[in-house]
Design a protein around this motif. Structure first.
Motif, PDB file in Angstrom:
ATOM      1  N   MET A   1       0.610  -1.143   0.065  1.00 21.98           N
ATOM      2  CA  MET A   1       0.179   0.104   0.011  1.00 21.98           C
ATOM      3  C   MET A   1       0.710   1.345  -0.082  1.00 21.98           C
ATOM      4  N   GLU A   2       0.200   2.191  -0.556  1.00 17.61           N
ATOM      5  CA  GLU A   2       0.995   3.730  -0.278  1.00 17.61           C
ATOM      6  C   GLU A   2       0.935   4.277   0.912  1.00 17.61           C
ATOM      7  N   HIS A   3       2.270   4.599   1.463  1.00 16.42           N
ATOM      8  CA  HIS A   3       2.391   5.252   2.776  1.00 16.42           C
ATOM      9  C   HIS A   3       2.818   6.729   2.569  1.00 16.42           C
ATOM     10  N   ARG A   4       1.642   7.698   2.568  1.00 17.53           N
ATOM     11  CA  ARG A   4       1.685   9.024   2.243  1.00 17.53           C
ATOM     12  C   ARG A   4       2.746   9.596   3.554  1.00 17.53           C
ATOM     13  N   LYS A   5       3.489  10.488   3.014  1.00 15.92           N
ATOM     14  CA  LYS A   5       4.078  11.462   4.220  1.00 15.92           C
ATOM     15  C   LYS A   5       4.390  12.665   3.706  1.00 15.92           C
ATOM     16  N   VAL A   6       3.451  13.715   3.965  1.00 17.09           N
ATOM     17  CA  VAL A   6       3.452  14.936   3.493  1.00 17.09           C
ATOM     18  C   VAL A   6       3.860  16.020   4.870  1.00 17.09           C
ATOM     19  N   LEU A   7       5.154  16.485   4.660  1.00  9.89           N
ATOM     20  CA  LEU A   7       5.557  17.293   5.802  1.00  9.89           C
ATOM     21  C   LEU A   7       4.699  18.414   6.176  1.00  9.89           C
ATOM     22  N   SER A   8       4.573  18.659   7.426  1.00 10.91           N
ATOM     23  CA  SER A   8       3.652  19.803   8.042  1.00 10.91           C
ATOM     24  C   SER A   8       4.447  20.563   9.140  1.00 10.91           C
ATOM     25  N   THR A   9       4.277  21.715   8.999  1.00 12.55           N
ATOM     26  CA  THR A   9       5.134  22.452  10.268  1.00 12.55           C
ATOM     27  C   THR A   9       4.172  23.548  10.705  1.00 12.55           C
ATOM     28  N   HIS A  10       4.287  23.499  12.204  1.00  9.70           N
ATOM     29  CA  HIS A  10       3.523  24.577  12.940  1.00  9.70           C
ATOM     30  C   HIS A  10       4.497  25.199  13.923  1.00  9.70           C
ATOM     31  N   THR A  11       4.139  26.520  14.177  1.00 15.26           N
ATOM     32  CA  THR A  11       5.038  26.956  15.105  1.00 15.26           C
ATOM     33  C   THR A  11       4.078  27.784  16.354  1.00 15.26           C
ATOM     34  N   THR A  12       4.406  27.548  17.555  1.00 18.54           N
ATOM     35  CA  THR A  12       3.703  27.960  18.772  1.00 18.54           C
ATOM     36  C   THR A  12       4.641  28.649  19.882  1.00 18.54           C
ATOM     37  N   VAL A  13       4.227  29.405  20.679  1.00 19.38           N
ATOM     38  CA  VAL A  13       5.012  29.888  21.621  1.00 19.38           C
ATOM     39  C   VAL A  13       4.522  29.721  22.980  1.00 19.38           C
ATOM     40  N   PHE A  14       5.311  29.304  23.983  1.00 14.98           N
ATOM     41  CA  PHE A  14       4.971  28.695  25.157  1.00 14.98           C
ATOM     42  C   PHE A  14       5.973  29.266  26.151  1.00 14.98           C
ATOM     43  N   ALA A  15       5.615  30.131  27.184  1.00 15.52           N
ATOM     44  CA  ALA A  15       6.671  30.618  28.240  1.00 15.52           C
ATOM     45  C   ALA A  15       7.792  31.366  27.518  1.00 15.52           C
ATOM     46  N   ASP A  16       7.356  32.323  26.368  1.00 14.28           N
ATOM     47  CA  ASP A  16       8.449  32.979  25.762  1.00 14.28           C
ATOM     48  C   ASP A  16       9.409  32.051  24.784  1.00 14.28           C
ATOM     49  N   LYS A  17       8.954  30.705  24.587  1.00 14.35           N
ATOM     50  CA  LYS A  17       9.819  29.797  23.803  1.00 14.35           C
ATOM     51  C   LYS A  17       8.974  29.459  22.504  1.00 14.35           C
ATOM     52  N   VAL A  18       9.801  29.610  21.531  1.00 14.05           N
ATOM     53  CA  VAL A  18       9.329  29.353  20.179  1.00 14.05           C
ATOM     54  C   VAL A  18       9.385  27.751  20.023  1.00 14.05           C
ATOM     55  N   ILE A  19       8.314  27.028  19.650  1.00 18.59           N
ATOM     56  CA  ILE A  19       8.403  25.933  19.350  1.00 18.59           C
ATOM     57  C   ILE A  19       7.790  25.494  18.244  1.00 18.59           C
ATOM     58  N   SER A  20       8.555  24.520  17.411  1.00 18.91           N
ATOM     59  CA  SER A  20       8.112  24.089  16.233  1.00 18.91           C
ATOM     60  C   SER A  20       7.654  22.515  16.240  1.00 18.91           C
ATOM     61  N   VAL A  21       6.364  22.516  15.663  1.00 20.77           N
ATOM     62  CA  VAL A  21       6.041  21.169  15.606  1.00 20.77           C
ATOM     63  C   VAL A  21       5.905  20.670  14.120  1.00 20.77           C
ATOM     64  N   GLN A  22       6.760  19.405  13.905  1.00 17.08           N
ATOM     65  CA  GLN A  22       6.946  18.966  12.475  1.00 17.08           C
ATOM     66  C   GLN A  22       6.841  17.657  12.359  1.00 17.08           C
ATOM     67  N   GLY A  23       6.496  17.184  11.137  1.00 15.76           N
ATOM     68  CA  GLY A  23       6.510  15.788  10.759  1.00 15.76           C
ATOM     69  C   GLY A  23       5.604  15.622   9.688  1.00 15.76           C
ATOM     70  N   PRO A  24       5.751  14.488   9.253  1.00 15.18           N
ATOM     71  CA  PRO A  24       6.766  13.293   9.616  1.00 15.18           C
ATOM     72  C   PRO A  24       8.176  13.752   9.236  1.00 15.18           C
ATOM     73  N   LEU A  25       9.111  13.361  10.243  1.00 15.62           N
ATOM     74  CA  LEU A  25      10.596  13.617  10.241  1.00 15.62           C
ATOM     75  C   LEU A  25      11.059  12.604   9.682  1.00 15.62           C
ATOM     76  N   SER A  26      12.299  12.865   8.842  1.00  8.94           N
ATOM     77  CA  SER A  26      13.221  12.031   8.258  1.00  8.94           C
ATOM     78  C   SER A  26      14.247  11.453   9.478  1.00  8.94           C
ATOM     79  N   PRO A  27      14.789  10.558   9.326  1.00  9.82           N
ATOM     80  CA  PRO A  27      15.729   9.889  10.293  1.00  9.82           C
ATOM     81  C   PRO A  27      17.129  10.799  10.485  1.00  9.82           C
ATOM     82  N   TRP A  28      17.533  11.035   9.252  1.00  6.72           N
ATOM     83  CA  TRP A  28      18.783  12.201   9.272  1.00  6.72           C
ATOM     84  C   TRP A  28      18.413  13.408   9.879  1.00  6.72           C
ATOM     85  N   LEU A  29      17.225  14.130   9.805  1.00 11.35           N
ATOM     86  CA  LEU A  29      16.957  15.125  10.681  1.00 11.35           C
ATOM     87  C   LEU A  29      16.958  14.847  12.119  1.00 11.35           C
ATOM     88  N   LEU A  30      16.285  13.738  12.357  1.00 12.74           N
ATOM     89  CA  LEU A  30      16.191  13.640  14.058  1.00 12.74           C
ATOM     90  C   LEU A  30      17.586  13.266  14.476  1.00 12.74           C
TER      91      LEU A  30
END
Length: 210
Positions: A1-30
């Motif tokens: 079957m087809e395993h679809r992997k479409v990268l999505s990225t979101h940014t949020t701020v918590f306690a003055d810290k910028v957090i990026s939520v990303q995925g699905p991520l590649s092993p080399w990036l991790l």
């Protein structure tokens, strides 16, 4: 079957810290990221990072991560059920397990668990899959959360319902071993009826033994 992997990225701020939520991520990036020392619910942090890299390299595997200053502070994993688990007995190519979700203690309350899960389902990339998760009370951070098993179970159900995962009955012995344990499932709109029927036989094994 087809395993679809479409990268999505979101940014949020918590306690003055910028957090990026990303995925699905590649092993080399991790591999190039650090991992927060609090992410130790399932194994030691460095071992957990190695597991994330391994899962990301699987054809069906996907890691969605919350990242702050080059450090993984939360993640959710998707992969085939382990071949030693009863859930793998159907040999289903379109049955994927939401295996773990974890957020470092100091970042809890930022809505990261919700963002991690919703990111995973974006772009209809999991509509050809049955996604399931097995919730066991012994994996829950009852001490850190201050919740009892029923309140924690309610919290997890509420979280999974964000992506339309719902409670399903099963006779799986581990789930049946405690009433707070549960099976949550989402059947994608492209999943064929044959896969739904096979999944029914997997989750009710005792019924089909005779």
């Amino acid at each position: 079957m087809e395993h679809r992997k479409v990268l999505s990225t979101h940014t949020t701020v918590f306690a003055d810290k910028v957090i990026s939520v990303q995925g699905p991520l590649s092993p080399w990036l991790l591999e190039g990221l650090e991992i927060h020392p609090d992410l130790d619910a399932f194994r030691k942090p460095n071992e957990q990072k190695d597991a994330l890299v391994e899962i990301a390299g699987l054809p069906e595997g996907r890691i969605i991560a919350a990242i702050e200053s080059n450090t993984i502070i939360g993640y959710v994993t998707f992969h085939y059920p382990d071949e030693m688990e009863l859930w793998s007995q159907g040999g289903m190519e379109d049955l994927i397990e939401l295996g773990a979700i974890e957020v470092a203690n100091e970042y809890r309350g930022a809505g990261l668990a919700r963002l991690l899960i919703t990111t995973a389902f974006e772009n209809e990339q999991l509509e050809n899959c049955i996604i399931f998760t097995t919730e066991y009370y012994w994996h829950w951070d009852l001490k850190g959360s201050g919740l009892d098993v029923w309140a924690y179970r309610q919290m997890m159900e509420k979280l999974m319902k964000i992506v339309d995962m719902v409670w399903y009955a099963t006779d799986d012995p581990e789930i049946c071993s405690h009433p707070a344990n549960c099976l949550m499932v989402r059947i994608g709109k492209e999943v064929p009826l044959a896969s739904e029927e096979l999944f029914d036989r997997v989750r009710f094994r005792q019924r089909f033994m005779y």
